[in-house]
Design a protein around this motif. Structure first.
Motif, PDB file in Angstrom:
ATOM      1  N   ASP A 197       8.380 -30.936  -6.316  1.00 38.23           N
ATOM      2  CA  ASP A 197       8.366 -31.992  -7.303  1.00 38.23           C
ATOM      3  C   ASP A 197       7.157 -32.467  -7.575  1.00 38.23           C
ATOM      4  O   ASP A 197       6.827 -32.864  -8.674  1.00 38.23           O
ATOM      5  CB  ASP A 197       9.345 -33.031  -6.976  1.00 38.23           C
ATOM      6  CG  ASP A 197      10.767 -32.745  -6.709  1.00 38.23           C
ATOM      7  OD1 ASP A 197      11.282 -31.752  -7.440  1.00 38.23           O
ATOM      8  OD2 ASP A 197      11.494 -33.399  -6.025  1.00 38.23           O
ATOM      9  N   ASP A 198       6.075 -32.605  -6.648  1.00 39.81           N
ATOM     10  CA  ASP A 198       4.795 -32.967  -6.879  1.00 39.81           C
ATOM     11  C   ASP A 198       4.078 -32.096  -7.669  1.00 39.81           C
ATOM     12  O   ASP A 198       2.816 -32.542  -8.283  1.00 39.81           O
ATOM     13  CB  ASP A 198       4.198 -33.513  -5.627  1.00 39.81           C
ATOM     14  CG  ASP A 198       3.945 -32.058  -4.885  1.00 39.81           C
ATOM     15  OD1 ASP A 198       4.497 -31.135  -5.150  1.00 39.81           O
ATOM     16  OD2 ASP A 198       2.915 -32.295  -3.773  1.00 39.81           O
ATOM     17  N   LEU A 199       4.478 -30.911  -8.025  1.00 38.93           N
ATOM     18  CA  LEU A 199       3.729 -29.821  -9.058  1.00 38.93           C
ATOM     19  C   LEU A 199       4.376 -30.302 -10.399  1.00 38.93           C
ATOM     20  O   LEU A 199       3.781 -29.720 -11.294  1.00 38.93           O
ATOM     21  CB  LEU A 199       3.779 -28.576  -8.724  1.00 38.93           C
ATOM     22  CG  LEU A 199       3.042 -28.376  -7.357  1.00 38.93           C
ATOM     23  CD1 LEU A 199       3.567 -26.973  -6.991  1.00 38.93           C
ATOM     24  CD2 LEU A 199       1.853 -28.254  -7.152  1.00 38.93           C
ATOM     25  N   GLY A 200       5.134 -30.982 -10.710  1.00 35.16           N
ATOM     26  CA  GLY A 200       5.700 -31.263 -12.060  1.00 35.16           C
ATOM     27  C   GLY A 200       6.804 -30.680 -12.148  1.00 35.16           C
ATOM     28  O   GLY A 200       7.340 -29.812 -11.403  1.00 35.16           O
ATOM     29  N   ALA A 201       7.840 -30.958 -13.386  1.00 37.69           N
ATOM     30  CA  ALA A 201       8.883 -30.492 -13.270  1.00 37.69           C
ATOM     31  C   ALA A 201       8.907 -29.087 -13.674  1.00 37.69           C
ATOM     32  O   ALA A 201       8.152 -28.547 -14.548  1.00 37.69           O
ATOM     33  CB  ALA A 201       9.550 -31.372 -14.455  1.00 37.69           C
TER      34      ALA A 201
ATOM     35  N   HIS B  98      -9.175 -21.692  -5.497  1.00 41.52           N
ATOM     36  CA  HIS B  98      -8.902 -23.078  -4.742  1.00 41.52           C
ATOM     37  C   HIS B  98      -9.997 -23.849  -5.266  1.00 41.52           C
ATOM     38  O   HIS B  98      -9.774 -25.133  -5.333  1.00 41.52           O
ATOM     39  CB  HIS B  98      -9.088 -22.719  -3.438  1.00 41.52           C
ATOM     40  CG  HIS B  98      -7.883 -21.912  -2.776  1.00 41.52           C
ATOM     41  ND1 HIS B  98      -6.448 -22.277  -3.301  1.00 41.52           N
ATOM     42  CD2 HIS B  98      -7.705 -20.836  -2.006  1.00 41.52           C
ATOM     43  CE1 HIS B  98      -5.589 -21.366  -2.508  1.00 41.52           C
ATOM     44  NE2 HIS B  98      -6.296 -20.480  -1.893  1.00 41.52           N
ATOM     45  N   GLU B  99     -11.200 -23.570  -5.280  1.00 36.62           N
ATOM     46  CA  GLU B  99     -12.307 -24.627  -5.780  1.00 36.62           C
ATOM     47  C   GLU B  99     -12.123 -24.895  -7.102  1.00 36.62           C
ATOM     48  O   GLU B  99     -12.137 -26.054  -7.523  1.00 36.62           O
ATOM     49  CB  GLU B  99     -13.787 -23.976  -5.577  1.00 36.62           C
ATOM     50  CG  GLU B  99     -14.271 -23.630  -4.187  1.00 36.62           C
ATOM     51  CD  GLU B  99     -13.481 -22.454  -3.593  1.00 36.62           C
ATOM     52  OE1 GLU B  99     -13.491 -22.267  -2.301  1.00 36.62           O
ATOM     53  OE2 GLU B  99     -12.951 -21.585  -4.173  1.00 36.62           O
TER      54      GLU B  99
ATOM     55  N   PRO C 220      -2.609 -30.769  -7.785  1.00 43.53           N
ATOM     56  CA  PRO C 220      -1.936 -30.983  -6.828  1.00 43.53           C
ATOM     57  C   PRO C 220      -1.984 -29.645  -5.723  1.00 43.53           C
ATOM     58  O   PRO C 220      -2.107 -28.536  -6.309  1.00 43.53           O
ATOM     59  CB  PRO C 220      -0.389 -31.472  -7.169  1.00 43.53           C
ATOM     60  CG  PRO C 220      -0.684 -31.981  -8.532  1.00 43.53           C
ATOM     61  CD  PRO C 220      -1.759 -31.041  -9.069  1.00 43.53           C
ATOM     62  N   PRO C 221      -1.935 -29.860  -4.442  1.00 40.44           N
ATOM     63  CA  PRO C 221      -2.061 -28.848  -3.547  1.00 40.44           C
ATOM     64  C   PRO C 221      -0.793 -27.916  -3.858  1.00 40.44           C
ATOM     65  O   PRO C 221       0.225 -28.398  -4.137  1.00 40.44           O
ATOM     66  CB  PRO C 221      -1.774 -29.550  -2.132  1.00 40.44           C
ATOM     67  CG  PRO C 221      -2.435 -30.979  -2.406  1.00 40.44           C
ATOM     68  CD  PRO C 221      -1.970 -31.463  -3.425  1.00 40.44           C
ATOM     69  N   GLY C 222      -0.905 -26.525  -3.621  1.00 37.35           N
ATOM     70  CA  GLY C 222       0.117 -25.666  -3.929  1.00 37.35           C
ATOM     71  C   GLY C 222       0.264 -25.197  -5.445  1.00 37.35           C
ATOM     72  O   GLY C 222       0.861 -24.220  -5.633  1.00 37.35           O
TER      73      GLY C 222
END
Length: 292
Positions: free
Chosen positions: A175-179, A200-201, A207-209
């Motif tokens: 959920d923290d990556l957006g809907a 990654h940089e 957000p992570p992931g």
């Protein structure tokens, strides 16, 4: 450049099945600047023309093909989903309530198979293909203007879709990556090891992931279906070029990160043209990171 490979569960290829292949090659060649290479020998039933930048598999983008009789109905862009074990994945489709509309089959000549494919329909009715790669690992140029950017599953029941694709492909929703963002854990690390060492940089400020995101699963009215998104440098210019070629623009939308146009090509297939337009603070943060 390293070959772009696709782990289990990651969308890896797209193609358009259309009755008038020559007209489709002309339209998409003009719209995106693609060159096409015929993959089937003369006299073979049907055609399969692979789009690329330079006529080689090293820059393969997508394909345009004649429809196979007895399968999909209206012209559409199809999304291929990479799997490690095609037979096992096809069997799992049925267990999870989907339909295998064509059993696993080899694509290409013996000893030089492009891959192995099974057509499937998920429990909500969205058709796609499972793909175990042979010589065709998948799209080699992505996320740049004129290439495939993303595939979104549009479905009336997101939770039901994830109950199917989660066990089948290893998709997870965060959920923290957006809907609507489905991820395959570890995909970002795979990209970093292979074709995108700086991912990654570059994504330090998201957000992570996020680097693991592989597809969208979005609520939508109507039948479940896959929507294929193509990156463009300029949304409005690309939409105007598509209209000149006979396409119809259904809608335009500006989001926080993109400027998009949903169009229907002259053959009846829908697609999305997407211009990357990030917020100014993201551009400034990336520029600052580049100085360090």
């Amino acid at each position: 450049m390293s070959q772009h490979t696709y782990p289990h569960g990651v969308p890896s290829w797209i193609d358009l099945e259309v009755a008038d292949v020559d007209a489709a090659l002309a339209f998409y060649g003009a719209l995106f600047g693609w060159r096409f290479t015929e993959k089937l020998p003369p006299g073979a039933p049907g055609r399969y023309a692979v789009a690329s930048w330079d006529g080689t598999d090293a820059t393969a983008i997508a394909a345009v093909a004649t429809p196979d009789p007895g399968y999909d109905g209206e012209p559409a862009w199809h999304t291929y989903l990479a799997v490690d074990d095609l037979e096992a994945a096809a069997a799992r489709v049925a267990e999870l309530g989907g339909v295998v509309s064509s059993p696993p089959q080899q694509v290409g000549p013996p000893g030089q198979a492009a891959g192995w494919m099974a057509r499937i329909v998920d429990p909500e009715g969205a058709p796609s293909r499972l793909w175990r790669a042979g010589t065709r690992a998948g799209a080699q140029r992505v996320n740049e203007p004129g290439t495939w950017n993303f595939s979104n599953l549009l479905t009336p029941d997101v939770d039901a879709a994830l109950r199917f694709y989660g066990p089948l492909l290893g998709w997870e929703r965060s959920d923290d990556l957006g809907a609507g963002m489905a991820r395959v854990p570890g995909y970002g690390d795979h990209l970093a090891r292979t074709v995108d060492p700086g991912i990654h940089e570059r994504q330090e400020f998201v957000p992570p992931g996020f680097s693991d995101v592989v597809a969208g699963v979005l609520p939508a009215d109507g039948p479940a279906r896959w929507s294929v998104v193509f990156a463009v440098a300029d949304r409005d210019a690309a939409a105007e070029a598509a209209e000149r070629g006979g396409a119809v623009v259904h809608a335009t939308e500006d989001t926080e990160w993109t400027r998009e146009a949903t169009i229907r090509d002259p053959f009846g297939a829908d697609l999305v043209l997407s211009q990357f337009a990030p917020p100014p603070e993201f551009v400034a943060a990336e520029a600052e990171a580049g100085k360090s």
